[in-house]
Enzyme design. Structure first.
Site, PDB file in Angstrom:
ATOM      1  CB  SER A  95     -51.288  -9.436  38.900  1.00  0.00           C
ATOM      2  OG  SER A  95     -50.624  -9.269  37.675  1.00  0.00           O
ATOM      3  N   GLY A 117     -40.075 -27.866  48.445  1.00  0.00           N
ATOM      4  CA  GLY A 117     -40.663 -26.921  47.500  1.00  0.00           C
ATOM      5  C   GLY A 117     -40.298 -27.350  46.096  1.00  0.00           C
ATOM      6  CG  LEU A 118     -41.482 -25.142  42.405  1.00  0.00           C
ATOM      7  CD1 LEU A 118     -41.346 -23.954  41.483  1.00  0.00           C
ATOM      8  CD2 LEU A 118     -42.158 -26.284  41.679  1.00  0.00           C
ATOM      9  NE  ARG A 121     -37.510 -14.265  41.747  1.00  0.00           N
ATOM     10  CZ  ARG A 121     -38.766 -14.111  41.351  1.00  0.00           C
ATOM     11  NH1 ARG A 121     -39.110 -14.350  40.111  1.00  0.00           N
ATOM     12  NH2 ARG A 121     -39.684 -13.700  42.218  1.00  0.00           N
ATOM     13  NE  ARG A 156     -41.848  -7.223  39.486  1.00  0.00           N
ATOM     14  CZ  ARG A 156     -41.782  -8.527  39.678  1.00  0.00           C
ATOM     15  NH1 ARG A 156     -40.806  -9.042  40.406  1.00  0.00           N
ATOM     16  NH2 ARG A 156     -42.668  -9.330  39.166  1.00  0.00           N
ATOM     17  CD  GLU A 199     -36.751 -17.141  47.767  1.00  0.00           C
ATOM     18  OE1 GLU A 199     -37.744 -17.871  47.700  1.00  0.00           O
ATOM     19  OE2 GLU A 199     -36.768 -16.001  48.260  1.00  0.00           O
ATOM     20  N   GLY A 223     -36.438 -29.747  52.775  1.00  0.00           N
ATOM     21  CA  GLY A 223     -37.415 -28.900  52.089  1.00  0.00           C
ATOM     22  C   GLY A 223     -37.979 -29.612  50.879  1.00  0.00           C
TER      23      GLY A 223
END
Lengths: 256, 657, 224
Positions: free
Chosen positions: B304, B62-63, B455, B350, B445, B60
């Protein structure tokens, strides 16, 4: 809610890189105008699979316009009939009911077809490899606020940094030039103080790699900027030109 | 040691065995502030000339994956990166919008490492390790420094210094951002750093390769099996260590804000090879997404959360009211959030907002073509503040909404609905980010480590880069130092077995030639999980879900229809392999949700809530990480509890009043 | 696919970007020549039986400074044409297989799309033009004065027609070429400058070929 639509699809089918391809025609019905273009292809593929036929291969991933995967040439334009958009953000309501839609892969010598609408765009990565970065190792950076960067400069750099690497600029260009892609990275880094140490070498190396990959020349038609989903402006190309001329015409003051 | 808690029964009832608790998570002890520094000083080192001899596989880009691979390359290790994308720049980190937290205190508003630590641990409803979270807050500072040095164009103030903004769950402005594309900019920073290492020859990136199995020998990782997605060939790859940065598994729900290709195969295969899977049922659901508009829908798009600052949420008082929303008079609108939560109104947190939307839709009040949406209305705000102000605040979001739905929020209320967004659960890792399989690491993740049961916004980017740039590169050396004299070979029984297993799985899927496409199964799985293991869970629903998934899984292996062969580019085969793993994972998610008889963070058990619908945590019984061990296809999973000790913060009740 | 290292000091002119720069520089040079040429040609419209024009033609063909410039000009043409041909032949290299359907009019203007055609017509025009005036007078010792030569040619409706059509295509060529040169030299640094250059380019592309085209039309109309 809204009336389902019907389309005739002419899609480029090619088994793999070696075999020649051809167009196949498919009829598709009952498509919601609110479906995205990729979802319309999903529906087609479900149908093809059930009929025992080979579904159409196409690249996609994030489906929200940022990953740059979903490149295809729709009705004669990169990412379809709207300007500055990715295919995943193109909705069927932008087509006429009953319309014939021609779907082809992005075509360029450095973008060989892998299957159907999927092409290999790794040439763009190789351009980045030659210099599209600032050479800094993790752990060696000074405090983030050590170098102030005027807001307009940072904003402008962002305008160039926002490239998603989809290759629409190449696909739309009549010469298949990767100039807007390369220029976006060159310009992003050229504007920032952190990008200065490698600025001269970067532009030279990236241009050389762009040519070595077999991309065409830029003839300033501006098609790239019209199709670019990230709205990279043509001033990026002017910046690259300027840097390239300067890097080659002025003597490097640091060479002994 | 293992004892069956519930009566042994057919595999369709929820059961598990309880195994030994996890004693050693390698967390240092002593003063919280000095733990990471002291730990680093105690780690073994590898000399530069030896680093060249050690091969690390990173899965992977990703970040977490890209930053780890780039940094390991900078250190001089030989790194192989495998990505299933056609470029490492396409990983789903690219879609993160909001920002990245860091305890820089540039605002002079009293931020500190302690405060970021505290907010994160409280936001996670006290289900994360203190040591890990403190370290995360500590290295957050260096991430911003490094990213700026890489040329990431963060937002700035006119004076030229970095701008920050506030974000959910914090009373400080510590979120750095690059317009609404922070994830993209950070990922491109890591991607270009990776490309630099490729140019220098330290890193090789293999495009279009998907990991299909992890090779483990006697509790130690030896390598991976990858499938070349273009040719279909299977390859064995050996490495001294394997790092999984493969992201979350939100796509188990079919509809989520995740990218379509995001999948759990690498971590699930690791789990099947012995790696513990921690807190699999901890899934974050985001309240403001554009709802599904039809069966064909393939993914959900996030809007958002800031929209709730000025929008009012309502549904018509008459279920199934077919009038246009703007024609429904005020008296016939039900502002249910304002009615249920008078003090917070539309700005409840949320999870509450998400759950309330589900509740009214379940009651039949939902709007839109599917009845699974509620209105978010700006007409009052437009009247009160004027078009200009609303445009300044939300113009780009309104445009995005209109582009997707074809409806203008200026004229008609938006329709919104919650969607699966992030998975806090993942592979269990110790303080060194190593799973219980020696040499197998999980970062970003893909692991469970830092977010507990919920989170906070702008913390995912922070964790991914913390793991990749500043944690794993140190801790992996401690293990690699012991592997210097290990000769790599793919010519072993473990590799042969793993390859054969995969081969069999592929053949079985292809030869089934059933009647239903992979997507049909996936959609069905998504619906089961969403209905019973989503916003609110209860024992009855979870039991039902478990049965349904089990049944679906059996049908999958009998009725799946995958065209083509395994020796070519076959996107449906890829999908089928991923969905097969999602089906297994989904069962574990349900087991985990069922076993945790408390409510915490994202996990709301309807049996355990106050009368007002607030979560009731049970710290006495459930202050632990649930790490599940695979016991075989026919066996119930084994639960290992890692007790959570809170030495520095006192778990409190999260109150919304 | 290794990148070729570009050898100093002129190697960079062989990159696609370098060639573009050469194209732009020679293009701008030819654009300035057009202005000078037009200024001289407009003398044909003076009602003095060609006296002023002939004097100008005499000066242009004998002044040593002009003779040197003439060589430069010639070189400019050759390089510009050579690079243009190189690009024309290279064009297909980037995309060996074209699109079945290509809606180029959606994202480009007609001038940039027709650069090849306009270039070809201008090249033919140039050859005919040089043969008719330059070669005839300089090398073949034409008995006519330059003014008489022009008058004779322009009174021929075929020649005049060809001339006017060529000027229309020159206008096309300039409509893209003018802007493109500035862009290639990196001078278009922001939207405002872009607009200024586009306006200037449009004006130039309209007025200069119009000025040229008026002359044959003037002579032709006098024959009626």
């Amino acid at each position: 809610m809204s009336k389902p639509m019907r389309f005739t699809l002419k899609i480029w089918r090619q088994k793999n890189a070696q075999e020649p391809g051809h167009f196949e025609t498919y009829e598709i019905d009952g498509i919601s105008p609110d479906a995205s273009f990729l979802e319309m292809l999903d529906v087609l593929n479900e149908k093809l699979i059930k009929e025992g036929k080979d579904p159409v291969a196409f690249d996609h991933d994030c489906r929200e316009g940022i990953c740059g995967s979903c490149g295809m040439f729709i009705n004669g334009r990169a990412h379809g009939p709207l300007p500055n958009i990715t295919t995943c953000r193109l909705y069927m309501r932008h087509f006429r009911d009953g319309e014939t839609i021609v779907i082809e892969p992005f075509r360029a010598k450095p973008f060989p077809v892998i299957k159907d609408l999927v092409v290999d765009r790794s040439a763009l990565d190789r351009i980045i490899q030659t210099g599209g970065y600032i050479s800094v190792n993790a752990g060696s950076a000074p405090d983030a606020n050590a170098i102030p960067i005027p807001k307009p400069v940072a904003d402008r750099a962002f305008d160039y940094a926002t490239c998603i690497g989809c290759g629409a600029c190449v696909a739309a260009c009549k010469n298949a030039s990767a100039m807007l892609f390369t220029a976006a990275k060159v310009s992003h880094l050229a504007l920032l103080p952190q990008g200065q140490p490698e600025r001269r070498e970067r532009v030279k190396k990236m241009v050389a790699q762009m040519d070595a990959e077999g991309f065409g020349h830029c003839s300033n038609t501006g098609a790239c900027a019209v199709e670019c989903p990230a709205k990279i402006p043509l001033t990026a190309i002017a910046q690259l030109q300027r840097d390239f001329i300067w890097a080659n015409l002025t003597p490097d003051p640091y060479v002994r | 040691m293992a004892e069956i808690l519930t009566a042994p029964a057919p595999t369709t009832t929820i059961s598990w065995r309880e195994g030994a608790p996890i004693e050693n998570n390698k967390c240092p002890t002593g003063e919280l502030e000095k733990r990471w520094t002291r730990h680093k000083d105690s780690l073994r080192l590898v000399a530069p000339h030896n680093k060249r001899k050690l091969e690390v596989i990173v899965v992977g880009a990703g970040l977490a994956g890209a930053s780890a691979a780039a940094t390991l390359g900078e250190l001089g290790y030989q790194v192989k990166v495998f990505v299933y994308h056609n470029s490492p720049r396409r990983a789903h980190s690219i879609a993160a919008q909001g920002g990245i937290n860091a305890a820089k205190n540039y605002r002079n508003d009293g931020d500190s490492i302690w405060r970021l630590f505290y907010d994160t641990i409280k936001g996670g409803d006290f289900r994360a390790r203190e040591s890990n979270v403190y370290r995360l807050a500590e290295v957050s500072v260096k991430i911003i420094d490094h990213c700026v040095a890489q040329g990431i164009p963060f937002a700035r103030e006119y004076g030229g210094y970095l701008d920050t903004r506030s974000f959910g769950g914090a009373q400080l402005m510590r979120t750095f951002y690059a317009r609404g594309q922070t994830g993209q900019q950070l990922l491109l920073g890591a991607y270009t750093a990776l490309q630099r290492q490729v140019a220098q020859g330290n890193v090789q990136v293999y495009y279009n390769y998907e990991v299909v199995d992890i090779v483990v020998e006697e509790g130690r990782v030896r390598g991976i099996i990858v499938r070349n997605l273009i040719t279909g060939e299977l390859h064995r790859v050996a490495g001294h260590a394997v790092v999984l940065g493969t992201g979350g598994y939100g796509n188990a729900y079919y509809l989520s804000t995740n990218a379509k290709l995001s999948n759990a195969t690498a971590i699930w295969r690791a789990h099947r090879r012995g790696a513990y899977f921690a807190n699999p049922s901890f899934v974050q659901i985001h309240p403001t997404c554009i709802p599904q508009s039809g069966e064909y829908q393939s993914k959900l798009t996030l809007m958002s959360e800031s929209l709730r600052n000025d929008g009012r949420v309502w549904v018509p008082r008459t279920p199934g009211d077919k009038r246009r929303p703007q024609d429904i008079p005020e008296s016939e609108r039900w502002y249910y959030l304002e009615e249920w939560y008078p003090s917070f109104g539309n700005l409840v947190p949320r999870d509450i907002a998400s759950r309330a939307a589900k509740r009214v839709c379940d009651m039949g009040y939902g709007v839109g073509p599917t009845g699974r949406a509620v209105y978010l209305d700006f007409s009052d705000a437009i009247k009160r503040l004027g078009r200009e102000v609303i445009y300044q605040r939300y113009g780009n979001l309104f445009e995005m909404y209109e582009e997707i739905t074809g409806e203008s929020p200026w004229e008609t209320p938006m329709r919104i609905y919650p969607a699966v967004h992030y998975t806090m659960g993942g592979l269990w890792v110790d303080y060194n980010l190593m799973t219980n399989i020696e040499g197998l690491y999980a970062i970003g993740e893909a692991n469970f480590s830092d977010h507990g049961a919920n989170r906070l916004g702008a913390s995912a980017l922070m964790q991914g880069l913390a793991d990749g740039y500043f944690i794993l590169p140190y801790t992996i050396g401690d293990y690699l130092a012991t592997q210097l004299f290990v000769k790599l070979s793919t010519d072993t029984a473990a590799f042969a077995d793993a390859e054969k297993d995969t081969q069999k799985r592929i053949e079985r899927i292809l030869s089934t030639k059933g009647t239903h496409t992979v997507d049909e199964f996936h959609r069905e799985l998504g619906k089961i999980l969403w209905d019973h293991c989503g916003l609110a869970r209860n024992a009855q629903g979870l039991t039902q879900a478990y049965h349904q998934i089990h049944e679906l899984q059996e049908r999958f292996w009998k009725e799946v229809l995958v065209p083509g062969t395994g020796q070519e580019f076959n996107q449906n085969l890829e999908k089928a392999l991923r969905v097969a793993d999602f089906l297994e994972l989904a069962k574990l998610m349900v087991v985990d949700a069922y076993h945790r008889e408390e409510s915490c963070g994202c996990h709301l058990r309807e049996e355990h809530q106050t009368e007002e619908g607030e979560a009731l945590r049970n710290d006495e019984k459930y202050a632990y990480v649930a790490a599940w061990e695979w016991a075989g296809e026919k066996e119930p999973p084994t639960l290992h509890k890692e007790p959570l000790k809170f030495e520095f913060v006192k778990p409190t009740v999260r109150s919304y009043k | 696919m290794e990148a070729k290292t570009v050898s100093p000091p002129v190697g960079w002119l062989h990159t696609t970007v370098g060639r573009k720069v050469v194209m732009a520089l020679t293009g701008l040079f030819l654009i300035t020549f057009l202005v000078v040429h037009l200024a001289g040609n407009l003398l044909l419209l003076r009602d003095d039986g060609g006296a002023a024009f002939n004097a100008y033609a005499e000066f242009m063909s004998t002044n040593p400074f002009i003779r040197v410039l003439e060589i430069l000009l010639f070189a400019g043409f050759v390089v510009h044409i050579y690079q243009g041909l190189y690009f024309i032949f290279r064009e297909r290299r980037g995309r060996p297989k074209g699109y079945a359907r290509n809606d180029a009019s959606a994202n480009t203007n007609i001038f940039s799309r027709t650069m090849r055609i306009s270039a070809l017509v201008i090249l033919i025009f140039l050859i005919v033009h040089l043969r008719h005036f330059f070669v005839e007078h300089r090398f073949l010792g034409s008995p006519l004065t330059m003014y008489e030569s022009c008058k004779l040619a322009f009174e021929n409706p075929w020649y005049s027609g060809f001339y006017v059509v060529s000027m229309v295509l020159l206008a096309f060529h300039l409509a893209h070429g003018f802007y493109s040169s500035f862009q290639t030299l990196g001078l278009i640094v922001n939207r405002r400058i872009e607009r200024v250059i586009q306006w200037a380019g449009a004006a130039f592309a309209f007025l200069v070929p119009l000025g040229f085209a008026i002359i044959p039309l003037y002579f032709l109309l006098q024959t009626f």
